[in-house]
Design an enzyme around this catalytic site. Structure first.
Site, mmCIF file in Angstrom:
data_model
loop_
_atom_site.group_PDB
_atom_site.id
_atom_site.type_symbol
_atom_site.label_atom_id
_atom_site.label_comp_id
_atom_site.label_asym_id
_atom_site.label_seq_id
_atom_site.Cartn_x
_atom_site.Cartn_y
_atom_site.Cartn_z
ATOM 1 N N GLY A 1 -0.954 0.394 -3.919
ATOM 2 C CA GLY A 1 -1.484 -0.960 -3.858
ATOM 3 C C GLY A 1 -2.784 -1.058 -3.099
ATOM 4 O O GLY A 1 -2.835 -0.758 -1.920
ATOM 5 N N SER A 2 -3.851 -1.489 -3.730
ATOM 6 C CA SER A 2 -5.168 -1.436 -3.112
ATOM 7 C C SER A 2 -6.173 -2.198 -3.962
ATOM 8 O O SER A 2 -5.810 -2.905 -4.895
ATOM 9 C CB SER A 2 -5.591 0.032 -2.953
ATOM 10 O OG SER A 2 -5.155 0.792 -4.061
#
Length: 221
Positions: A186-187
């Site tokens: 997640g980024s």
């Protein structure tokens, strides 16, 4: 499907307790150990999904020389005017892509040219969709130059991400769409292009790394 090398420890790690529990269940005839093995097996399967590395159009068909491609799969958060205090010094337009935990996390170069500047900065782990994450979170920044054209892009980790992998550096020549790293769990990716580029995506649009054209130079070569 190809798996990024960084994913193998996360895939094989849960398989060991799953195998032990499954074997214990078979030898004892009890269902408990076999049922307990399932969460580990599911976790391993998810890790394989997360670290998948599919081929994209740019791997077989050279992108147009004036096109800037999305460096990652995900949802466009910013398209056009840069967020205040986020862009590098200069006059830029910004495209930001948020990667969820189910998106492909292998990152690709948005343009071609030489890496002329590279930096890494430790920071916080705020949710990647928050504006503050762009300048407070851990990030890696690369400046890519081809003649008089410059593109800046950043790997920024989110609340679940804890490591950036950047497989390039100053002096390296990158092709548009070439694999150059990944971010774990997640980024977001920020891309900054000059004003003489036309931004072609909109906020809320789904994009695919190495395929979706996010901007194009108007002074075509």
């Amino acid at each position: 499907m190809r798996i990024d090398p960084a994913g193998w420890p996360f895939i094989t790690g849960p398989l060991a307790p799953a195998a032990v529990l499954a074997a214990a269940g078979r030898s004892s005839g009890r269902r408990g150990p076999r049922l307990a093995a399932w969460p580990f097996a599911v976790l391993s399967a998810y890790m394989a999904l997360f670290f998948r590395d599919p081929d994209r159009r740019c791997d077989t068909v050279p992108p147009a020389p004036d096109d800037v491609l999305s460096p990652a799969d995900g949802m466009v958060m910013v398209a056009g005017e840069p967020q205040e205090g986020v862009a590098p010094e200069g006059d830029w337009q910004q495209v930001s892509v948020f990667l969820s935990v189910v998106d492909v996390h292998v990152n690709r170069s948005p343009y071609h040219g030489e890496v002329v500047q590279s930096s890494y900065r430790k920071g916080s782990f705020l949710a990647a969709y928050r504006k503050e994450s762009a300048h407070r979170n851990e990030r890696s920044e690369l400046w890519l130059r081809d003649g008089d054209r410059t593109v800046v892009f950043r790997q920024i980790v989110g609340v679940l991400a804890r490591r950036i992998v950047t497989r390039t550096g100053v002096g390296r020549q990158l092709a548009t769409g070439e694999r150059m790293g990944l971010m774990k769990f997640g980024s977001r990716m920020d891309v900054f292009v000059p004003r003489d580029c036309t931004v072609l995506v909109r906020v809320g649009q789904r994009v695919r790394g190495g395929e979706t054209v996010i901007a194009r130079w108007s002074d075509a070569r």
